[in-house]
Design an enzyme around this catalytic site. Structure first.
Site, mmCIF file in Angstrom:
data_model
loop_
_atom_site.group_PDB
_atom_site.id
_atom_site.type_symbol
_atom_site.label_atom_id
_atom_site.label_comp_id
_atom_site.label_asym_id
_atom_site.label_seq_id
_atom_site.Cartn_x
_atom_site.Cartn_y
_atom_site.Cartn_z
ATOM 1 N N TYR A 74 -40.122 -52.589 -33.074
ATOM 2 C CA TYR A 74 -38.795 -52.080 -32.730
ATOM 3 C C TYR A 74 -37.716 -52.881 -33.436
ATOM 4 C CZ TYR A 74 -37.660 -55.965 -29.549
ATOM 5 O OH TYR A 74 -37.353 -57.198 -29.030
ATOM 6 N N LEU A 83 -39.183 -65.284 -35.204
ATOM 7 C CA LEU A 83 -38.555 -64.043 -35.670
ATOM 8 C C LEU A 83 -37.372 -64.406 -36.585
ATOM 9 C CD1 LEU A 83 -38.885 -60.923 -35.217
ATOM 10 C CD2 LEU A 83 -36.732 -61.139 -34.008
ATOM 11 N N GLU A 95 -37.728 -71.564 -30.964
ATOM 12 C CA GLU A 95 -36.696 -70.544 -30.716
ATOM 13 C C GLU A 95 -36.635 -70.283 -29.224
ATOM 14 O OE1 GLU A 95 -37.433 -66.649 -32.565
ATOM 15 O OE2 GLU A 95 -39.577 -66.864 -32.271
HETATM 16 C C1 LIG Z 1 -37.897 -63.976 -30.325
HETATM 17 C C2 LIG Z 1 -36.590 -63.605 -30.935
HETATM 18 N N1 LIG Z 1 -35.995 -64.480 -31.764
HETATM 19 C C3 LIG Z 1 -34.801 -64.204 -32.332
HETATM 20 C C4 LIG Z 1 -34.127 -63.020 -32.076
HETATM 21 C C5 LIG Z 1 -32.784 -62.752 -32.707
HETATM 22 O O1 LIG Z 1 -32.851 -61.725 -33.655
HETATM 23 P P1 LIG Z 1 -31.548 -60.926 -34.117
HETATM 24 O O2 LIG Z 1 -30.530 -61.950 -34.475
HETATM 25 O O3 LIG Z 1 -31.994 -60.165 -35.292
HETATM 26 O O4 LIG Z 1 -31.117 -60.077 -32.973
HETATM 27 C C6 LIG Z 1 -34.718 -62.069 -31.225
HETATM 28 C C7 LIG Z 1 -34.046 -60.798 -30.964
HETATM 29 O O5 LIG Z 1 -34.528 -59.941 -30.288
HETATM 30 C C8 LIG Z 1 -35.970 -62.374 -30.639
HETATM 31 O O6 LIG Z 1 -36.573 -61.493 -29.812
#
Ligand SMILES: Cc1ncc(COP(=O)(O)O)c(C=O)c1O
Length: 285
Positions: A37, A207, A184
């Protein structure tokens, strides 16, 4: 805010409302979490970071060996069609599963077409420049070993938030610890500041947040140094500033970890500077 029933949606090639979407109980997203997603924010009808979000979707799909009958440009134009200029802030969710097969088998289905759903929903930006900041707690990272894929199988992330909830910290954050390093949070990336140097964990089995990337670019334009290393718990507890980033909460300051104040116990000056720069970026999107 519109109620969920009338939210605009695009489901397997057709525009409809979210309430008209009907997904099979044999869909592999439901049965196995065999799905990925994205969520793309939009402000006054303009998407922010859409190119990067769609690129990450394409990478997630490639990593699970799933091909879509839609191009990058098709998806971009569907995202745009789901927005309304009347809404200040909206989120476009994109959910893709490996589809439906009558027989329940773990291996990939032979003939199934992917299921694709996009929908947009309005939301309230959770805080402004006077945001007070959140508390955070360390937790063991229980997730699988391919955290760079934005999969809907979020059990490790869910358990982290549930543990916070059960400990009475519903609105607080978890800082996920893997091999003694903090990598994270369950739905955001991590930044910390010590002696005016900014640290963020490298893109190594985490991520690759689009907001992280936008903030890294803002840091490169500023006078601050950035080091891509994962901090230890001790480094974080002694940090001058800590914040988390994601597309919905933007830059979220952490003012205490395990009950210990971070810096002055208030959102710090470097967070403030980058948060303001991020607001300018949004205004230009
Ligand atoms: C585990 C994780 N890390 C980091 C992020 C941040 O990603 P983004 O800045 O693309 O929303 C998300 C966002 O859903 C996440 O689920």
């Amino acid at each position: 805010m519109s109620d969920d029933k009338s939210l605009p949606a695009f489901y397997n090639g057709e525009f409809m409302t979210l309430s008209q979407v009907s997904i099979s109980p044999m869909d592999r997203g439901f049965l196995f979490g065999d799905s990925v997603y994205e969520v793309v924010p939009a402000f006054h009808g303009q998407l922010l970071g859409a190119h990067e979000h769609l690129q990450r979707l394409m990478q997630s799909l490639a990593k699970i060996d799933l091909s879509l009958p839609y191009s990058f440009d098709d998806l971009m134009s569907v995202c745009q069609s789901l927005l309304s200029e009347q809404q200040t802030c909206e989120l476009v969710y994109i959910q893709v599963t490996r589809g439906v097969e009558a027989i329940r088998k773990h291996r990939f289905p032979v003939t199934a077409e992917p299921t694709i759903l996009l929908y947009s929903q309005p939301y309230d930006v959770p805080f402004a420049l006077d945001y007070q900041g959140s508390h955070a707690y360390f937790q063991e990272d229980l997730r699988w070993q391919k955290c760079e894929i934005k999969t809907t199988s979020l059990m490790g992330n869910i358990l982290a938030y549930q543990q916070l909830y059960q400990q009475g910290h519903e609105n607080d954050e978890a800082l996920l610890v893997r091999d003694e390093l903090v990598v994270e949070a369950p739905s955001s990336n991590l930044f910390m500041v010590k002696d005016k140097v900014i640290y963020t964990p490298p893109l190594d089995n985490i991520l690759a947040g689009v907001t992280r990337d936008l903030v890294v670019k803002l840091i490169h334009k500023s006078s601050f140094d950035l080091k891509e290393i994962s901090p230890s718990k001790a480094m974080l507890l002694n940090a001058d500033e800590v914040w988390l980033t994601n597309s919905i909460e933007e830059l979220k300051p952490i003012i205490a970890i395990e009950g210990k104040s971070i810096g002055s116990g208030k959102p710090g000056p470097i967070w403030q500077q980058l948060f303001s720069a991020y607001q300018e970026l949004k205004a230009k999107s």
